[in-house]
Design a protein around this motif. Structure first.
Motif, PDB file in Angstrom:
ATOM      1  N   MET A  56       1.975   8.203  -2.456  1.00  0.00           N
ATOM      2  CA  MET A  56       0.713   8.100  -1.722  1.00  0.00           C
ATOM      3  C   MET A  56       0.904   7.214  -0.501  1.00  0.00           C
ATOM      4  SD  MET A  56      -2.965   6.610  -3.017  1.00  0.00           S
ATOM      5  CE  MET A  56      -4.341   6.466  -1.880  1.00  0.00           C
ATOM      6  N   LEU A  57       0.565   7.731   0.681  1.00  0.00           N
ATOM      7  CA  LEU A  57       0.683   6.972   1.917  1.00  0.00           C
ATOM      8  C   LEU A  57      -0.692   6.455   2.325  1.00  0.00           C
ATOM      9  CD1 LEU A  57       2.303   5.987   4.369  1.00  0.00           C
ATOM     10  CD2 LEU A  57       1.775   8.181   5.476  1.00  0.00           C
ATOM     11  N   ILE A  58      -0.817   5.145   2.445  1.00  0.00           N
ATOM     12  CA  ILE A  58      -2.074   4.523   2.863  1.00  0.00           C
ATOM     13  C   ILE A  58      -1.974   4.184   4.338  1.00  0.00           C
ATOM     14  CG2 ILE A  58      -3.639   2.585   2.526  1.00  0.00           C
ATOM     15  CD1 ILE A  58      -2.679   2.400  -0.350  1.00  0.00           C
ATOM     16  N   THR A  59      -2.903   4.724   5.122  1.00  0.00           N
ATOM     17  CA  THR A  59      -2.847   4.557   6.578  1.00  0.00           C
ATOM     18  C   THR A  59      -3.990   3.732   7.138  1.00  0.00           C
ATOM     19  OG1 THR A  59      -4.075   6.621   6.903  1.00  0.00           O
ATOM     20  CG2 THR A  59      -1.663   6.774   6.843  1.00  0.00           C
ATOM     21  N   SER A  60      -4.989   3.446   6.311  1.00  0.00           N
ATOM     22  CA  SER A  60      -6.166   2.725   6.798  1.00  0.00           C
ATOM     23  C   SER A  60      -6.308   1.356   6.147  1.00  0.00           C
ATOM     24  CB  SER A  60      -7.441   3.529   6.530  1.00  0.00           C
ATOM     25  OG  SER A  60      -8.597   2.748   6.815  1.00  0.00           O
ATOM     26  N   PRO A  61      -6.509   0.302   6.943  1.00  0.00           N
ATOM     27  CA  PRO A  61      -6.773  -1.025   6.381  1.00  0.00           C
ATOM     28  C   PRO A  61      -8.074  -1.087   5.589  1.00  0.00           C
ATOM     29  CG  PRO A  61      -6.174  -1.169   8.701  1.00  0.00           C
ATOM     30  CD  PRO A  61      -6.436   0.277   8.408  1.00  0.00           C
ATOM     31  N   GLN A  62      -8.930  -0.071   5.773  1.00  0.00           N
ATOM     32  CA  GLN A  62     -10.210  -0.032   5.079  1.00  0.00           C
ATOM     33  C   GLN A  62     -10.112   0.663   3.725  1.00  0.00           C
ATOM     34  OE1 GLN A  62     -12.639  -1.835   6.397  1.00  0.00           O
ATOM     35  NE2 GLN A  62     -11.129  -2.254   8.007  1.00  0.00           N
ATOM     36  N   ASN A  63      -8.928   1.086   3.371  1.00  0.00           N
ATOM     37  CA  ASN A  63      -8.730   1.699   2.057  1.00  0.00           C
ATOM     38  C   ASN A  63      -9.160   0.712   0.978  1.00  0.00           C
ATOM     39  OD1 ASN A  63      -6.929   2.059  -0.467  1.00  0.00           O
ATOM     40  ND2 ASN A  63      -6.666   4.005   0.608  1.00  0.00           N
ATOM     41  N   ALA A 108       5.529   0.859 -12.580  1.00  0.00           N
ATOM     42  CA  ALA A 108       4.646   0.405 -11.499  1.00  0.00           C
ATOM     43  C   ALA A 108       4.084   1.588 -10.725  1.00  0.00           C
ATOM     44  CB  ALA A 108       5.410  -0.513 -10.545  1.00  0.00           C
ATOM     45  N   LYS A 109       2.816   1.516 -10.400  1.00  0.00           N
ATOM     46  CA  LYS A 109       2.222   2.497  -9.504  1.00  0.00           C
ATOM     47  C   LYS A 109       2.692   2.176  -8.087  1.00  0.00           C
ATOM     48  CE  LYS A 109      -1.982   2.957 -12.288  1.00  0.00           C
ATOM     49  NZ  LYS A 109      -3.466   2.774 -12.297  1.00  0.00           N
ATOM     50  N   ASP A 110       3.070   3.207  -7.340  1.00  0.00           N
ATOM     51  CA  ASP A 110       3.643   2.958  -6.014  1.00  0.00           C
ATOM     52  C   ASP A 110       2.749   3.486  -4.900  1.00  0.00           C
ATOM     53  OD1 ASP A 110       5.366   5.803  -5.083  1.00  0.00           O
ATOM     54  OD2 ASP A 110       4.574   5.604  -7.118  1.00  0.00           O
ATOM     55  N   PHE A 111       2.708   2.683  -3.806  1.00  0.00           N
ATOM     56  CA  PHE A 111       1.877   3.022  -2.660  1.00  0.00           C
ATOM     57  C   PHE A 111       2.639   2.685  -1.380  1.00  0.00           C
ATOM     58  CE2 PHE A 111      -0.764   1.708  -6.194  1.00  0.00           C
ATOM     59  CZ  PHE A 111      -1.620   2.790  -6.351  1.00  0.00           C
ATOM     60  N   GLN A 112       2.926   3.706  -0.610  1.00  0.00           N
ATOM     61  CA  GLN A 112       3.551   3.478   0.692  1.00  0.00           C
ATOM     62  C   GLN A 112       2.461   3.229   1.721  1.00  0.00           C
ATOM     63  OE1 GLN A 112       6.354   6.483   1.901  1.00  0.00           O
ATOM     64  NE2 GLN A 112       6.506   5.704   3.999  1.00  0.00           N
ATOM     65  N   THR A 113       2.722   2.322   2.660  1.00  0.00           N
ATOM     66  CA  THR A 113       1.728   2.024   3.700  1.00  0.00           C
ATOM     67  C   THR A 113       2.360   2.140   5.075  1.00  0.00           C
ATOM     68  OG1 THR A 113       2.095  -0.352   4.069  1.00  0.00           O
ATOM     69  CG2 THR A 113       0.823   0.258   2.114  1.00  0.00           C
ATOM     70  N   THR A 114       1.505   2.249   6.064  1.00  0.00           N
ATOM     71  CA  THR A 114       1.981   2.158   7.437  1.00  0.00           C
ATOM     72  C   THR A 114       2.264   0.693   7.767  1.00  0.00           C
ATOM     73  OG1 THR A 114      -0.279   1.917   8.255  1.00  0.00           O
ATOM     74  CG2 THR A 114       0.619   4.168   8.145  1.00  0.00           C
ATOM     75  N   LYS A 115       2.932   0.468   8.875  1.00  0.00           N
ATOM     76  CA  LYS A 115       3.302  -0.891   9.274  1.00  0.00           C
ATOM     77  C   LYS A 115       2.070  -1.763   9.471  1.00  0.00           C
ATOM     78  CE  LYS A 115       6.222  -3.309  12.635  1.00  0.00           C
ATOM     79  NZ  LYS A 115       7.137  -3.116  13.803  1.00  0.00           N
ATOM     80  N   ASP A 116       1.061  -1.249  10.139  1.00  0.00           N
ATOM     81  CA  ASP A 116      -0.150  -2.030  10.411  1.00  0.00           C
ATOM     82  C   ASP A 116      -0.859  -2.430   9.119  1.00  0.00           C
ATOM     83  OD1 ASP A 116       0.346  -1.878  13.090  1.00  0.00           O
ATOM     84  OD2 ASP A 116      -1.108  -0.272  13.493  1.00  0.00           O
ATOM     85  N   VAL A 117      -0.929  -1.507   8.192  1.00  0.00           N
ATOM     86  CA  VAL A 117      -1.590  -1.800   6.922  1.00  0.00           C
ATOM     87  C   VAL A 117      -0.800  -2.854   6.149  1.00  0.00           C
ATOM     88  CG1 VAL A 117      -2.208  -0.856   4.669  1.00  0.00           C
ATOM     89  CG2 VAL A 117      -2.737   0.433   6.744  1.00  0.00           C
ATOM     90  N   PHE A 118       0.516  -2.734   6.132  1.00  0.00           N
ATOM     91  CA  PHE A 118       1.316  -3.696   5.375  1.00  0.00           C
ATOM     92  C   PHE A 118       1.193  -5.092   5.956  1.00  0.00           C
ATOM     93  CE2 PHE A 118       4.801  -5.936   3.535  1.00  0.00           C
ATOM     94  CZ  PHE A 118       4.937  -5.369   2.276  1.00  0.00           C
ATOM     95  N   ILE A 119       1.184  -5.197   7.254  1.00  0.00           N
ATOM     96  CA  ILE A 119       1.049  -6.517   7.891  1.00  0.00           C
ATOM     97  C   ILE A 119      -0.274  -7.172   7.487  1.00  0.00           C
ATOM     98  CG2 ILE A 119       0.702  -7.651  10.127  1.00  0.00           C
ATOM     99  CD1 ILE A 119       2.836  -5.728  11.244  1.00  0.00           C
ATOM    100  N   LYS A 120      -1.295  -6.368   7.268  1.00  0.00           N
ATOM    101  CA  LYS A 120      -2.584  -6.915   6.844  1.00  0.00           C
ATOM    102  C   LYS A 120      -2.511  -7.493   5.433  1.00  0.00           C
ATOM    103  CE  LYS A 120      -7.474  -5.919   6.177  1.00  0.00           C
ATOM    104  NZ  LYS A 120      -8.594  -4.975   6.349  1.00  0.00           N
ATOM    105  N   ILE A 121      -1.778  -6.850   4.552  1.00  0.00           N
ATOM    106  CA  ILE A 121      -1.739  -7.323   3.171  1.00  0.00           C
ATOM    107  C   ILE A 121      -0.667  -8.391   2.950  1.00  0.00           C
ATOM    108  CG2 ILE A 121      -2.652  -5.160   2.250  1.00  0.00           C
ATOM    109  CD1 ILE A 121       0.169  -4.376   1.443  1.00  0.00           C
ATOM    110  N   ALA A 122       0.264  -8.510   3.903  1.00  0.00           N
ATOM    111  CA  ALA A 122       1.381  -9.440   3.729  1.00  0.00           C
ATOM    112  C   ALA A 122       0.922 -10.890   3.824  1.00  0.00           C
ATOM    113  CB  ALA A 122       2.461  -9.166   4.766  1.00  0.00           C
ATOM    114  N   TYR A 123       1.600 -11.750   3.062  1.00  0.00           N
ATOM    115  CA  TYR A 123       1.339 -13.186   3.104  1.00  0.00           C
ATOM    116  C   TYR A 123       2.283 -13.863   4.078  1.00  0.00           C
ATOM    117  CZ  TYR A 123      -0.705 -17.363   0.979  1.00  0.00           C
ATOM    118  OH  TYR A 123      -1.417 -18.518   0.760  1.00  0.00           O
TER     119      TYR A 123
END
Length: 269
Positions: free
Chosen positions: A1-8, A74-89
C-alpha cells in the motif's frame, strides 16, 4: 500500500505517537532508523507495523529489513518522501519507521548471580543521556538497567535514537526507590553511588561481585536518600575547572572500570 497524502488517517495517527500520552495509551514504541529496527527484530520485539520510503534509504539492506519485518507479521506501508518526512522524528530520516508493543520488565525478571552488574539511573531527565547510558550498558554486557523515579519516558523516540537500538538488547526496569531497596536487600546486592562528595576513587573499589552502580540526575546528582542508602560512595576525580561529568560519560567510565576488573578476574573474556 502506497500512502501519498499526509492527511491519510493512518499517517495522522502515527504523528500522534510522537506524544508520550498517545504512545502510552496504545502501549507502543516508535522505532526509527535501520539499526534500531534491525536490533528490535534481532531481539524478538514483534513489530506490528512498518512504514518505509525507498527514496530516503541510505544503504542497500533496507529492502531486506522491510521484508524481514513483513515476514514476522508486520503490516507494511510504503509512503512518498513528503509523507515520510512528516512522520519522521529525525532531522535526517532514513526511510524506515516501525511500531512495536512496549515491553515492561519487573525487578524480579532480572537474573541475579554472583557477578551480576546493574546500572541504576535515578531521575534521569534527558532522553539523549538515557539512550547513551543504555548503549554503554550493552557494550559492558550488564545484567540490567534499573530506571528509578524517571523523569523521562524510557520509550521516548530520542531514547531509542540515542541508544542505537540497544534499548532492545538490555533488560530495562522502571521502578521507584522503595521497590529497588527491597529488591537489592533481598538479593544482597552491593550498591555503589557516584558523587563528587565521596573520598574513595571509583577505581579503588571492587566491582567484581554482585553490584549496582548508581548515578543521579544531570544537574544535582543523586538525592540524599540514595546517598544514605548506598553501601559505598565513589568519586570520579576531576582535575580541570569542571566539577562534574555528563551523566552518560560518567556512566561509561564506571561501567568500563567494572569491565576491566572483571576481565582481570576472568569473569569476562
Amino acid at each position: 500500500m502506497l500512502i501519498t497524502s499526509p492527511q491519510n488517517p493512518r499517517i495522522k495517527e502515527l504523528v500522534k505517537l510522537k506524544n508520550r500520552r498517545k504512545r502510552d495509551e496504545r502501549k507502543v514504541v516508535l522505532i526509527e532508523g535501520y539499526r534500531a529496527v534491525l536490533s528490535a527484530l534481532e531481539n524478538n520485539f514483534k513489530l506490528s507495523e512498518i512504514y518505509y520510503c525507498p527514496d530516503l534509504y541510505l544503504g542497500e539492506n533496507e529492502t531486506k529489513l522491510v521484508e524481514l519485518a513483513i515476514k514476522g507479521g508486520a503490516k507494511d506501508f510504503q509512503t512518498t518522501k513528503d509523507v515520510f518526512i512528516k512522520i519522521a522524528y529525525r532531522d535526517r530520516p532514513e526511510g524506515i519507521i516501525a511500531i512495536a508493543p512496549q515491553v515492561h520488565h519487573k525487578l524480579e525478571d532480572l537474573k541475579v548471580d554472583d557477578h551480576s552488574l546493574f546500572l541504576v539511573a535515578e531521575a534521569i531527565e534527558k532522553p539523549g543521556n538515557l539512550g547513551t547510558m543504555l548503549r554503554s550498558s550493552d557494550a559492558a554486557r550488564i545484567s540490567g538497567v534499573i530506571v528509578c523515579d524517571p523523569r523521562t519516558d524510557v520509550y521516548n523516540p530520542n531514547v531509542v535514537r540515542a541508544s542505537i537500538g540497544t534499548l532492545f538488547t538490555v533488560p530495562i526496569v522502571t521502578t521507584n526507590t522503595e521497590e529497588f531497596v527491597l529488591w537489592k536487600d533481598k538479593h544482597d546486592i552491593t550498591t555503589l553511588a557516584t558523587t563528587p562528595s565521596a573520598t574513595t576513587i571509583y577505581t579503588d573499589v571492587d566491582m567484581t561481585g554482585r553490584v549496582a552502580l548508581i548515578l543521579g540526575t544531570e544537574q544535582v546528582g543523586l538525592s540524599d536518600e540514595w546517598l544514605e542508602m548506598a553501601d559505598e560512595k565513589i568519586l570520579i576525580p576531576m582535575y580541570g575547572q569542571a566539577d562534574s561529568l555528563n551523566v552518560s560519560a560518567a556512566t561509561t567510565l564506571v561501567l568500563f572500570e567494572a569491565v576491566r576488573q572483571r576481565r582481570l578476574k576472568g569473569i569476562l573474556s
